[in-house]
Design a protein around this motif. Structure first.
Motif, PDB file in Angstrom:
ATOM      1  N   ASN A   1      -5.041   4.098  -7.173  1.00  0.00           N
ATOM      2  CA  ASN A   1      -6.240   4.191  -6.341  1.00  0.00           C
ATOM      3  C   ASN A   1      -5.989   5.110  -5.156  1.00  0.00           C
ATOM      4  OD1 ASN A   1      -8.894   3.190  -5.984  1.00  0.00           O
ATOM      5  ND2 ASN A   1      -8.242   1.735  -4.433  1.00  0.00           N
ATOM      6  N   ASN A   2      -7.063   5.514  -4.472  1.00  0.00           N
ATOM      7  CA  ASN A   2      -6.914   6.200  -3.194  1.00  0.00           C
ATOM      8  C   ASN A   2      -6.938   5.145  -2.100  1.00  0.00           C
ATOM      9  OD1 ASN A   2      -6.999   8.071  -1.039  1.00  0.00           O
ATOM     10  ND2 ASN A   2      -9.226   7.868  -0.991  1.00  0.00           N
ATOM     11  N   CYS A   3      -5.812   4.952  -1.429  1.00  0.00           N
ATOM     12  CA  CYS A   3      -5.670   3.910  -0.407  1.00  0.00           C
ATOM     13  C   CYS A   3      -6.331   2.627  -0.916  1.00  0.00           C
ATOM     14  CB  CYS A   3      -6.231   4.368   0.931  1.00  0.00           C
ATOM     15  SG  CYS A   3      -5.395   5.819   1.577  1.00  0.00           S
ATOM     16  N   LEU A   4      -7.225   2.011  -0.111  1.00  0.00           N
ATOM     17  CA  LEU A   4      -7.812   0.747  -0.569  1.00  0.00           C
ATOM     18  C   LEU A   4      -9.314   0.919  -0.819  1.00  0.00           C
ATOM     19  CD1 LEU A   4      -5.763  -1.696   1.694  1.00  0.00           C
ATOM     20  CD2 LEU A   4      -5.365  -1.064  -0.695  1.00  0.00           C
TER      21      LEU A   4
ATOM     22  N   CYS B   1       3.359  -1.426   4.309  1.00  0.00           N
ATOM     23  CA  CYS B   1       3.066   0.003   4.160  1.00  0.00           C
ATOM     24  C   CYS B   1       4.177   0.896   4.702  1.00  0.00           C
ATOM     25  CB  CYS B   1       1.742   0.302   4.879  1.00  0.00           C
ATOM     26  SG  CYS B   1       1.124   1.948   4.547  1.00  0.00           S
ATOM     27  N   ASN B   2       4.680   1.749   3.816  1.00  0.00           N
ATOM     28  CA  ASN B   2       5.602   2.824   4.176  1.00  0.00           C
ATOM     29  C   ASN B   2       4.821   4.100   3.853  1.00  0.00           C
ATOM     30  OD1 ASN B   2       7.715   4.615   4.425  1.00  0.00           O
ATOM     31  ND2 ASN B   2       8.967   3.756   2.777  1.00  0.00           N
ATOM     32  N   PRO B   3       4.035   4.607   4.836  1.00  0.00           N
ATOM     33  CA  PRO B   3       3.034   5.639   4.509  1.00  0.00           C
ATOM     34  C   PRO B   3       3.644   6.988   4.118  1.00  0.00           C
ATOM     35  CG  PRO B   3       2.676   4.717   6.705  1.00  0.00           C
ATOM     36  CD  PRO B   3       4.033   4.287   6.265  1.00  0.00           C
TER      37      PRO B   3
ATOM     38  N   VAL C   1      -0.464  -0.864  -4.829  1.00  0.00           N
ATOM     39  CA  VAL C   1      -1.448   0.226  -4.926  1.00  0.00           C
ATOM     40  C   VAL C   1      -0.752   1.556  -4.650  1.00  0.00           C
ATOM     41  CG1 VAL C   1      -3.598   1.153  -3.963  1.00  0.00           C
ATOM     42  CG2 VAL C   1      -3.249  -1.320  -4.052  1.00  0.00           C
ATOM     43  N   ASP C   2      -1.013   2.533  -5.491  1.00  0.00           N
ATOM     44  CA  ASP C   2      -0.484   3.879  -5.236  1.00  0.00           C
ATOM     45  C   ASP C   2      -1.412   4.891  -5.894  1.00  0.00           C
ATOM     46  OD1 ASP C   2       2.650   4.807  -4.326  1.00  0.00           O
ATOM     47  OD2 ASP C   2       1.404   6.333  -5.298  1.00  0.00           O
ATOM     48  N   GLU C   3      -1.360   6.132  -5.397  1.00  0.00           N
ATOM     49  CA  GLU C   3      -2.210   7.161  -6.014  1.00  0.00           C
ATOM     50  C   GLU C   3      -1.481   7.877  -7.148  1.00  0.00           C
ATOM     51  OE1 GLU C   3      -2.948  10.778  -5.759  1.00  0.00           O
ATOM     52  OE2 GLU C   3      -0.889  11.209  -5.241  1.00  0.00           O
TER      53      GLU C   3
ATOM     54  N   LEU D   1       0.846  -1.205   0.000  1.00  0.00           N
ATOM     55  CA  LEU D   1       0.000   0.000   0.000  1.00  0.00           C
ATOM     56  C   LEU D   1       0.878   1.251   0.000  1.00  0.00           C
ATOM     57  CD1 LEU D   1      -2.686   1.417   0.204  1.00  0.00           C
ATOM     58  CD2 LEU D   1      -2.812   0.797   2.602  1.00  0.00           C
ATOM     59  N   GLY D   2       0.771   2.054  -1.075  1.00  0.00           N
ATOM     60  CA  GLY D   2       1.685   3.185  -1.279  1.00  0.00           C
ATOM     61  C   GLY D   2       2.991   2.616  -1.803  1.00  0.00           C
ATOM     62  N   CYS D   3       2.875   1.882  -2.915  1.00  0.00           N
ATOM     63  CA  CYS D   3       3.985   1.023  -3.386  1.00  0.00           C
ATOM     64  C   CYS D   3       5.163   1.800  -3.974  1.00  0.00           C
ATOM     65  CB  CYS D   3       3.464   0.039  -4.436  1.00  0.00           C
ATOM     66  SG  CYS D   3       2.792   0.868  -5.912  1.00  0.00           S
TER      67      CYS D   3
HETATM   68  C1  SAM Z   1       6.801   6.945   1.601  1.00  0.00           C
HETATM   69  S1  SAM Z   1       6.290   6.511  -0.035  1.00  0.00           S
HETATM   70  C2  SAM Z   1       6.677   4.778  -0.053  1.00  0.00           C
HETATM   71  C3  SAM Z   1       7.053   4.236  -1.401  1.00  0.00           C
HETATM   72  C4  SAM Z   1       7.639   2.817  -1.406  1.00  0.00           C
HETATM   73  N1  SAM Z   1       6.688   1.877  -0.865  1.00  0.00           N
HETATM   74  C5  SAM Z   1       8.924   2.783  -0.603  1.00  0.00           C
HETATM   75  O1  SAM Z   1       8.916   2.169   0.466  1.00  0.00           O
HETATM   76  O2  SAM Z   1       9.929   3.362  -1.064  1.00  0.00           O
HETATM   77  C6  SAM Z   1       4.538   6.599   0.101  1.00  0.00           C
HETATM   78  C7  SAM Z   1       3.761   6.324  -1.163  1.00  0.00           C
HETATM   79  O3  SAM Z   1       2.360   6.471  -0.889  1.00  0.00           O
HETATM   80  C8  SAM Z   1       1.731   7.006  -2.034  1.00  0.00           C
HETATM   81  N2  SAM Z   1       0.440   7.617  -1.652  1.00  0.00           N
HETATM   82  C9  SAM Z   1       0.201   8.842  -1.146  1.00  0.00           C
HETATM   83  N3  SAM Z   1      -1.097   9.022  -0.910  1.00  0.00           N
HETATM   84  C10 SAM Z   1      -1.726   7.889  -1.292  1.00  0.00           C
HETATM   85  C11 SAM Z   1      -3.091   7.473  -1.317  1.00  0.00           C
HETATM   86  N4  SAM Z   1      -4.044   8.267  -0.868  1.00  0.00           N
HETATM   87  N5  SAM Z   1      -3.371   6.239  -1.790  1.00  0.00           N
HETATM   88  C12 SAM Z   1      -2.387   5.421  -2.242  1.00  0.00           C
HETATM   89  N6  SAM Z   1      -1.078   5.770  -2.239  1.00  0.00           N
HETATM   90  C13 SAM Z   1      -0.759   6.972  -1.765  1.00  0.00           C
HETATM   91  C14 SAM Z   1       2.745   8.007  -2.576  1.00  0.00           C
HETATM   92  O4  SAM Z   1       2.501   8.303  -3.939  1.00  0.00           O
HETATM   93  C15 SAM Z   1       4.071   7.263  -2.328  1.00  0.00           C
HETATM   94  O5  SAM Z   1       4.447   6.506  -3.450  1.00  0.00           O
END
Ligand code: SAM
Length: 376
Positions: free
Chosen positions: A289-292, A305-307, A260-262, A237-239
Protein backbone atom coordinates in the motif's frame (compact mmCIF):
# COMPACT_ATOMS: atom_id res chain seq x y z
CA UNK A 1 6.54 21.85 -11.22
CA UNK A 2 6.65 20.88 -14.89
CA UNK A 3 4.03 18.25 -15.68
CA UNK A 4 4.07 18.32 -19.49
CA UNK A 5 6.41 15.97 -21.29
CA UNK A 6 6.54 17.28 -24.87
CA UNK A 7 8.62 15.40 -27.46
CA UNK A 8 8.28 14.66 -31.19
CA UNK A 9 5.01 16.63 -31.53
CA UNK A 10 3.37 14.67 -28.74
CA UNK A 11 2.63 15.79 -25.20
CA UNK A 12 1.75 13.89 -22.05
CA UNK A 13 0.68 15.34 -18.72
CA UNK A 14 2.41 13.34 -16.03
CA UNK A 15 2.08 13.44 -12.25
CA UNK A 16 3.81 11.56 -9.48
CA UNK A 17 1.76 9.37 -7.19
CA UNK A 18 0.25 10.34 -4.85
CA UNK A 19 -0.53 13.62 -6.59
CA UNK A 20 0.30 16.53 -4.25
CA UNK A 21 -0.68 20.20 -4.54
CA UNK A 22 2.76 21.64 -3.95
CA UNK A 23 4.79 18.95 -5.69
CA UNK A 24 8.42 19.89 -6.24
CA UNK A 25 9.52 16.69 -7.99
CA UNK A 26 8.90 15.82 -11.64
CA UNK A 27 7.23 12.54 -12.66
CA UNK A 28 9.90 11.66 -15.26
CA UNK A 29 13.60 12.32 -15.79
CA UNK A 30 16.04 12.97 -18.63
CA UNK A 31 16.69 9.21 -18.71
CA UNK A 32 13.07 8.62 -19.78
CA UNK A 33 13.46 11.31 -22.45
CA UNK A 34 16.71 9.73 -23.68
CA UNK A 35 15.07 6.28 -24.01
CA UNK A 36 12.04 7.76 -25.77
CA UNK A 37 14.20 9.72 -28.23
CA UNK A 38 16.38 6.70 -28.95
CA UNK A 39 13.38 4.46 -29.63
CA UNK A 40 11.58 7.10 -31.72
CA UNK A 41 14.64 7.37 -33.94
CA UNK A 42 14.73 3.58 -34.35
CA UNK A 43 11.13 3.84 -35.52
CA UNK A 44 10.29 0.17 -34.98
CA UNK A 45 7.20 -1.44 -36.42
CA UNK A 46 3.93 -0.66 -34.53
CA UNK A 47 2.44 -3.52 -32.52
CA UNK A 48 5.77 -4.86 -31.18
CA UNK A 49 5.87 -5.99 -27.53
CA UNK A 50 7.95 -3.68 -25.31
CA UNK A 51 8.85 -4.78 -21.80
CA UNK A 52 9.59 -1.86 -19.46
CA UNK A 53 11.31 -2.53 -16.15
CA UNK A 54 11.05 -0.07 -13.25
CA UNK A 55 9.12 2.74 -14.94
CA UNK A 56 8.97 5.35 -12.17
CA UNK A 57 5.54 6.93 -12.61
CA UNK A 58 4.52 5.58 -16.01
CA UNK A 59 6.17 8.08 -18.40
CA UNK A 60 7.64 5.28 -20.55
CA UNK A 61 4.49 3.16 -20.37
CA UNK A 62 2.29 6.09 -21.44
CA UNK A 63 4.61 6.99 -24.27
CA UNK A 64 5.07 3.54 -25.79
CA UNK A 65 1.55 2.22 -25.38
CA UNK A 66 0.53 4.66 -28.14
CA UNK A 67 2.02 2.38 -30.82
CA UNK A 68 3.17 -0.77 -29.05
CA UNK A 69 2.00 -3.49 -26.71
CA UNK A 70 3.51 -2.69 -23.29
CA UNK A 71 4.20 -4.78 -20.19
CA UNK A 72 5.56 -2.83 -17.21
CA UNK A 73 7.23 -4.68 -14.32
CA UNK A 74 8.02 -2.89 -11.07
CA UNK A 75 8.40 -3.82 -7.42
CA UNK A 76 6.82 -0.53 -6.40
CA UNK A 77 3.12 -0.12 -5.61
CA UNK A 78 3.64 3.65 -6.00
CA UNK A 79 5.00 3.10 -9.53
CA UNK A 80 2.03 0.86 -10.40
CA UNK A 81 -0.46 3.44 -9.11
CA UNK A 82 1.38 6.33 -10.82
CA UNK A 83 1.32 4.40 -14.10
CA UNK A 84 -2.38 3.56 -13.78
CA UNK A 85 -3.30 7.20 -13.04
CA UNK A 86 -1.15 8.66 -15.82
CA UNK A 87 -2.45 6.11 -18.33
CA UNK A 88 -6.02 7.05 -17.40
CA UNK A 89 -5.55 10.81 -17.35
CA UNK A 90 -3.77 10.80 -20.75
CA UNK A 91 -6.34 8.38 -22.18
CA UNK A 92 -3.53 6.02 -23.24
CA UNK A 93 -4.00 2.41 -24.28
CA UNK A 94 -3.83 -0.25 -21.57
CA UNK A 95 -0.56 -1.53 -20.13
CA UNK A 96 -0.05 -4.95 -18.53
CA UNK A 97 1.36 -4.44 -15.01
CA UNK A 98 3.40 -7.00 -13.14
CA UNK A 99 5.78 -7.10 -10.19
CA UNK A 100 9.45 -8.05 -10.48
CA UNK A 101 9.23 -11.43 -8.80
CA UNK A 102 6.86 -12.60 -11.58
CA UNK A 103 8.12 -14.36 -14.71
CA UNK A 104 9.35 -12.30 -17.65
CA UNK A 105 6.49 -12.37 -20.20
CA UNK A 106 6.77 -14.32 -23.45
CA UNK A 107 7.37 -12.85 -26.92
CA UNK A 108 9.13 -9.66 -25.90
CA UNK A 109 10.66 -7.63 -28.79
CA UNK A 110 12.47 -4.86 -26.85
CA UNK A 111 13.36 -4.36 -23.19
CA UNK A 112 13.73 -0.88 -21.67
CA UNK A 113 15.13 -0.57 -18.16
CA UNK A 114 15.33 2.30 -15.70
CA UNK A 115 18.31 0.84 -13.79
CA UNK A 116 17.22 0.26 -10.17
CA UNK A 117 19.15 1.76 -7.25
CA UNK A 118 19.65 -1.59 -5.61
CA UNK A 119 22.26 -3.86 -7.25
CA UNK A 120 20.67 -7.07 -5.92
CA UNK A 121 17.47 -6.07 -7.68
CA UNK A 122 19.42 -5.29 -10.87
CA UNK A 123 21.22 -8.66 -10.75
CA UNK A 124 17.88 -10.42 -10.20
CA UNK A 125 16.29 -8.65 -13.16
CA UNK A 126 19.28 -9.28 -15.47
CA UNK A 127 19.40 -12.96 -14.55
CA UNK A 128 15.66 -13.28 -15.17
CA UNK A 129 16.05 -11.60 -18.57
CA UNK A 130 19.01 -13.86 -19.45
CA UNK A 131 16.89 -16.94 -18.80
CA UNK A 132 13.80 -15.73 -20.65
CA UNK A 133 14.95 -13.70 -23.66
CA UNK A 134 16.12 -14.65 -27.07
CA UNK A 135 19.63 -13.26 -27.71
CA UNK A 136 18.29 -11.12 -30.59
CA UNK A 137 16.10 -9.00 -28.28
CA UNK A 138 17.72 -5.59 -27.67
CA UNK A 139 17.93 -4.53 -24.01
CA UNK A 140 18.38 -0.79 -23.50
CA UNK A 141 18.87 0.55 -20.00
CA UNK A 142 19.30 4.08 -18.69
CA UNK A 143 20.60 5.86 -15.63
CA UNK A 144 22.44 8.99 -14.57
CA UNK A 145 25.96 8.76 -16.03
CA UNK A 146 27.43 9.19 -12.53
CA UNK A 147 25.53 6.09 -11.34
CA UNK A 148 26.72 3.85 -14.19
CA UNK A 149 30.01 2.54 -12.86
CA UNK A 150 32.39 0.04 -14.44
CA UNK A 151 31.01 -2.40 -11.85
CA UNK A 152 27.45 -1.78 -13.14
CA UNK A 153 28.52 -2.66 -16.68
CA UNK A 154 30.28 -5.76 -15.36
CA UNK A 155 26.98 -6.90 -13.84
CA UNK A 156 25.31 -6.52 -17.25
CA UNK A 157 28.16 -8.51 -18.88
CA UNK A 158 28.08 -11.22 -16.24
CA UNK A 159 24.34 -11.77 -15.84
CA UNK A 160 23.04 -10.76 -19.29
CA UNK A 161 25.57 -10.45 -22.10
CA UNK A 162 27.68 -8.17 -24.27
CA UNK A 163 27.26 -4.56 -23.19
CA UNK A 164 28.27 -1.10 -24.38
CA UNK A 165 27.18 2.43 -23.53
CA UNK A 166 26.10 5.59 -25.37
CA UNK A 167 27.49 9.08 -25.03
CA UNK A 168 26.06 11.06 -22.13
CA UNK A 169 23.05 13.29 -22.86
CA UNK A 170 21.65 15.61 -20.17
CA UNK A 171 23.89 13.73 -17.68
CA UNK A 172 22.33 10.35 -18.57
CA UNK A 173 23.73 7.40 -20.48
CA UNK A 174 22.14 4.45 -22.25
CA UNK A 175 23.42 0.90 -21.74
CA UNK A 176 22.94 -1.49 -24.69
CA UNK A 177 22.98 -5.20 -24.02
CA UNK A 178 21.50 -8.56 -25.07
CA UNK A 179 20.90 -11.93 -23.42
CA UNK A 180 23.92 -13.66 -24.94
CA UNK A 181 26.41 -14.32 -22.11
CA UNK A 182 28.09 -17.72 -22.47
CA UNK A 183 26.79 -18.90 -19.06
CA UNK A 184 23.30 -18.52 -17.70
CA UNK A 185 23.85 -17.77 -14.02
CA UNK A 186 20.86 -18.73 -11.90
CA UNK A 187 20.33 -16.27 -9.06
CA UNK A 188 18.43 -17.43 -5.99
CA UNK A 189 15.83 -14.79 -5.13
CA UNK A 190 15.92 -15.30 -1.36
CA UNK A 191 18.87 -14.36 0.87
CA UNK A 192 18.50 -15.72 4.38
CA UNK A 193 20.33 -14.52 7.48
CA UNK A 194 19.90 -14.64 11.21
CA UNK A 195 19.39 -11.79 13.66
CA UNK A 196 21.94 -13.40 15.99
CA UNK A 197 21.14 -11.43 19.12
CA UNK A 198 17.51 -12.55 19.11
CA UNK A 199 17.85 -15.88 17.33
CA UNK A 200 15.36 -15.48 14.50
CA UNK A 201 15.92 -15.81 10.76
CA UNK A 202 14.83 -13.48 7.98
CA UNK A 203 14.18 -14.22 4.30
CA UNK A 204 14.99 -11.36 1.97
CA UNK A 205 13.88 -10.99 -1.65
CA UNK A 206 16.18 -8.99 -3.96
CA UNK A 207 14.59 -5.55 -3.56
CA UNK A 208 13.77 -5.64 0.14
CA UNK A 209 15.32 -2.83 2.16
CA UNK A 210 18.58 -3.80 3.88
CA UNK A 211 18.23 -7.30 2.46
CA UNK A 212 21.82 -8.38 3.11
CA UNK A 213 22.14 -7.40 6.74
CA UNK A 214 20.18 -5.84 9.55
CA UNK A 215 19.69 -2.09 9.14
CA UNK A 216 21.55 -0.16 11.87
CA UNK A 217 18.44 1.80 12.83
CA UNK A 218 16.38 -1.39 13.04
CA UNK A 219 19.12 -2.97 15.15
CA UNK A 220 18.93 -0.07 17.59
CA UNK A 221 15.13 0.02 17.91
CA UNK A 222 14.83 -3.77 18.41
CA UNK A 223 16.10 -3.21 21.99
CA UNK A 224 13.38 -0.69 22.70
CA UNK A 225 10.26 -2.35 21.28
CA UNK A 226 7.59 -2.66 23.97
CA UNK A 227 7.07 -5.90 25.90
CA UNK A 228 4.09 -7.06 27.93
CA UNK A 229 1.49 -5.83 25.44
CA UNK A 230 -1.75 -7.80 25.56
CA UNK A 231 -4.38 -7.41 22.88
CA UNK A 232 -2.99 -4.35 21.11
CA UNK A 233 -3.46 -3.84 17.41
CA UNK A 234 -0.16 -2.84 15.83
CA UNK A 235 0.88 -1.52 12.40
CA UNK A 236 4.49 -1.85 11.18
CA UNK A 237 4.55 1.01 8.66
CA UNK A 238 7.28 0.59 6.01
CA UNK A 239 7.85 -2.94 7.28
CA UNK A 240 10.63 -4.04 4.87
CA UNK A 241 11.37 -7.69 5.68
CA UNK A 242 9.19 -7.40 8.80
CA UNK A 243 12.10 -7.43 11.25
CA UNK A 244 10.41 -5.13 13.79
CA UNK A 245 7.16 -7.11 13.65
CA UNK A 246 8.88 -10.45 14.12
CA UNK A 247 10.63 -9.23 17.29
CA UNK A 248 7.49 -7.50 18.61
CA UNK A 249 5.41 -10.60 17.85
CA UNK A 250 7.87 -12.92 19.61
CA UNK A 251 7.85 -10.74 22.75
CA UNK A 252 4.09 -10.11 22.75
CA UNK A 253 2.09 -13.21 21.81
CA UNK A 254 -1.29 -11.43 22.12
CA UNK A 255 -0.79 -8.59 19.62
CA UNK A 256 -2.38 -8.38 16.16
CA UNK A 257 0.18 -7.22 13.62
CA UNK A 258 -0.37 -5.57 10.23
CA UNK A 259 2.74 -5.02 8.09
CA UNK A 260 2.51 -2.36 5.37
CA UNK A 261 5.01 -1.52 2.65
CA UNK A 262 4.94 -0.13 -0.88
CA UNK A 263 7.36 -2.82 -2.12
CA UNK A 264 5.70 -6.05 -3.22
CA UNK A 265 8.86 -7.96 -2.31
CA UNK A 266 8.87 -6.42 1.18
CA UNK A 267 5.32 -7.51 2.01
CA UNK A 268 6.05 -10.98 0.54
CA UNK A 269 9.11 -11.30 2.80
CA UNK A 270 7.34 -9.93 5.86
CA UNK A 271 4.58 -12.49 5.29
CA UNK A 272 6.98 -15.43 5.12
CA UNK A 273 9.10 -14.15 8.03
CA UNK A 274 6.08 -13.69 10.32
CA UNK A 275 4.84 -17.12 9.36
CA UNK A 276 8.23 -18.77 10.00
CA UNK A 277 8.87 -17.05 13.34
CA UNK A 278 5.38 -16.70 14.82
CA UNK A 279 3.52 -19.61 13.24
CA UNK A 280 0.26 -19.89 11.30
CA UNK A 281 -2.08 -19.39 14.21
CA UNK A 282 -0.97 -15.79 14.85
CA UNK A 283 -3.15 -12.88 13.80
CA UNK A 284 -1.00 -11.12 11.16
CA UNK A 285 -1.62 -9.36 7.84
CA UNK A 286 0.78 -7.99 5.21
CA UNK A 287 -0.50 -5.31 2.86
CA UNK A 288 1.16 -3.61 -0.13
CA UNK A 289 0.00 0.00 0.00
CA UNK A 290 0.95 3.67 -0.08
CA UNK A 291 1.45 4.53 3.60
CA UNK A 292 -1.93 3.97 5.31
CA UNK A 293 -4.22 5.02 2.45
CA UNK A 294 -7.69 3.60 3.10
CA UNK A 295 -6.98 2.46 6.69
CA UNK A 296 -9.65 3.06 9.31
CA UNK A 297 -9.41 6.01 11.69
CA UNK A 298 -8.86 5.28 15.44
CA UNK A 299 -8.26 1.61 14.79
CA UNK A 300 -4.87 0.68 16.33
CA UNK A 301 -2.98 1.19 19.59
CA UNK A 302 0.59 1.18 18.26
CA UNK A 303 2.40 2.12 15.03
CA UNK A 304 6.08 1.25 14.51
CA UNK A 305 7.96 3.21 11.86
CA UNK A 306 11.48 3.36 10.47
CA UNK A 307 10.67 5.80 7.64
CA UNK A 308 12.28 5.85 4.19
CA UNK A 309 14.05 8.88 2.80
CA UNK A 310 13.69 8.05 -0.91
CA UNK A 311 10.79 8.04 -3.33
CA UNK A 312 12.02 6.19 -6.43
CA UNK A 313 15.35 7.95 -7.21
CA UNK A 314 14.63 11.17 -5.27
CA UNK A 315 15.76 11.90 -1.71
CA UNK A 316 12.80 13.38 0.14
CA UNK A 317 11.29 13.55 3.62
CA UNK A 318 7.70 13.90 2.44
CA UNK A 319 7.01 10.17 2.86
CA UNK A 320 8.10 10.31 6.50
CA UNK A 321 5.69 13.22 6.98
CA UNK A 322 2.89 11.30 5.23
CA UNK A 323 3.59 8.26 7.41
CA UNK A 324 3.41 10.35 10.61
CA UNK A 325 0.14 12.00 9.50
CA UNK A 326 -1.36 8.64 8.56
CA UNK A 327 -0.20 7.07 11.83
CA UNK A 328 -1.92 9.82 13.81
CA UNK A 329 -5.10 9.24 11.82
CA UNK A 330 -5.25 5.48 12.49
CA UNK A 331 -4.19 5.66 16.16
CA UNK A 332 -6.80 5.55 18.91
CA UNK A 333 -6.67 8.19 21.62
CA UNK A 334 -3.59 7.52 23.78
CA UNK A 335 -2.25 5.32 20.95
CA UNK A 336 1.52 5.49 20.37
CA UNK A 337 3.73 6.01 17.34
CA UNK A 338 7.29 4.72 17.85
CA UNK A 339 9.76 6.17 15.33
CA UNK A 340 13.44 5.57 14.68
CA UNK A 341 15.46 8.02 12.60
CA UNK A 342 18.89 9.48 12.03
CA UNK A 343 19.53 12.32 14.46
CA UNK A 344 19.98 14.88 11.68
CA UNK A 345 16.54 14.22 10.13
CA UNK A 346 14.76 16.29 12.78
CA UNK A 347 11.77 13.97 13.20
CA UNK A 348 11.20 15.52 16.66
CA UNK A 349 10.20 18.79 14.97
CA UNK A 350 7.77 17.06 12.61
CA UNK A 351 6.22 14.96 15.39
CA UNK A 352 5.89 17.97 17.73
CA UNK A 353 4.08 19.88 15.00
CA UNK A 354 1.66 17.02 14.53
CA UNK A 355 1.10 15.62 18.03
CA UNK A 356 2.11 18.61 20.23
CA UNK A 357 5.49 19.04 21.88
CA UNK A 358 4.39 17.69 25.26
CA UNK A 359 3.30 14.41 23.62
CA UNK A 360 6.77 13.55 22.32
CA UNK A 361 9.08 11.46 24.46
CA UNK A 362 12.70 10.58 23.75
CA UNK A 363 12.95 6.82 24.32
CA UNK A 364 16.63 6.38 23.48
CA UNK A 365 19.44 7.86 21.43
CA UNK A 366 23.00 7.12 20.40
CA UNK A 367 25.48 9.07 18.28
CA UNK A 368 23.58 8.25 15.08
CA UNK A 369 19.90 7.60 15.88
CA UNK A 370 17.01 8.78 18.04
CA UNK A 371 13.93 6.78 19.02
CA UNK A 372 10.90 8.94 19.63
CA UNK A 373 7.46 8.10 20.91
CA UNK A 374 4.48 10.29 20.03
CA UNK A 375 1.20 9.81 21.90
CA UNK A 376 -2.11 10.79 20.29
C1 SAM B 1 14.00 2.44 6.24
S1 SAM B 1 13.05 1.12 5.53
C2 SAM B 1 12.56 0.25 7.00
C3 SAM B 1 12.38 -1.23 6.81
C4 SAM B 1 12.21 -2.04 8.10
N1 SAM B 1 11.04 -1.60 8.83
C5 SAM B 1 13.45 -1.91 8.97
O1 SAM B 1 13.35 -1.28 10.02
O2 SAM B 1 14.50 -2.46 8.58
C6 SAM B 1 11.61 1.97 4.99
C7 SAM B 1 10.57 1.13 4.27
O3 SAM B 1 9.49 1.97 3.87
C8 SAM B 1 8.99 1.50 2.63
N2 SAM B 1 8.24 2.58 1.96
C9 SAM B 1 8.71 3.59 1.20
N3 SAM B 1 7.72 4.38 0.78
C10 SAM B 1 6.57 3.85 1.26
C11 SAM B 1 5.19 4.21 1.14
N4 SAM B 1 4.83 5.28 0.46
N5 SAM B 1 4.28 3.43 1.76
C12 SAM B 1 4.65 2.33 2.46
N6 SAM B 1 5.95 1.95 2.60
C13 SAM B 1 6.88 2.70 2.02
C14 SAM B 1 10.24 1.06 1.88
O4 SAM B 1 9.92 0.16 0.83
C15 SAM B 1 11.07 0.43 3.01
O5 SAM B 1 10.83 -0.95 3.11
Amino acid sequence: MKTELALFDRALTLNRFPKRDNETLQAWDAGDEYLISYMEELNIEPGKHILILNDNFGALSCWFTHKYRVTMMSDSYIAHQGTIENIESNRCEEVTLSNTIANIPANVDYVLIQIPRNNRHLIWQLSQLRQALDSTVPVIAVNKAKDIHTSTLKLFEKYLGKTHTSLAWKKHRLVFSAADSSNTLVVEPVTQWKVEQYGFELNNLPNVYSGEKLDQGAHFILNYLPKGLTTERVIDLGCGNGVLSVKLGLDNPGVQITCVDESFMATDCAKSNLLNSLGVERNTKCITNNCLDGFEENSVELVLCNPPFHQQQAITDHIAWQMFCDAKHVLCNEGKLLVIGNRHLGYDVKLSKLFGKSKIKLIASNNKFVILQATK
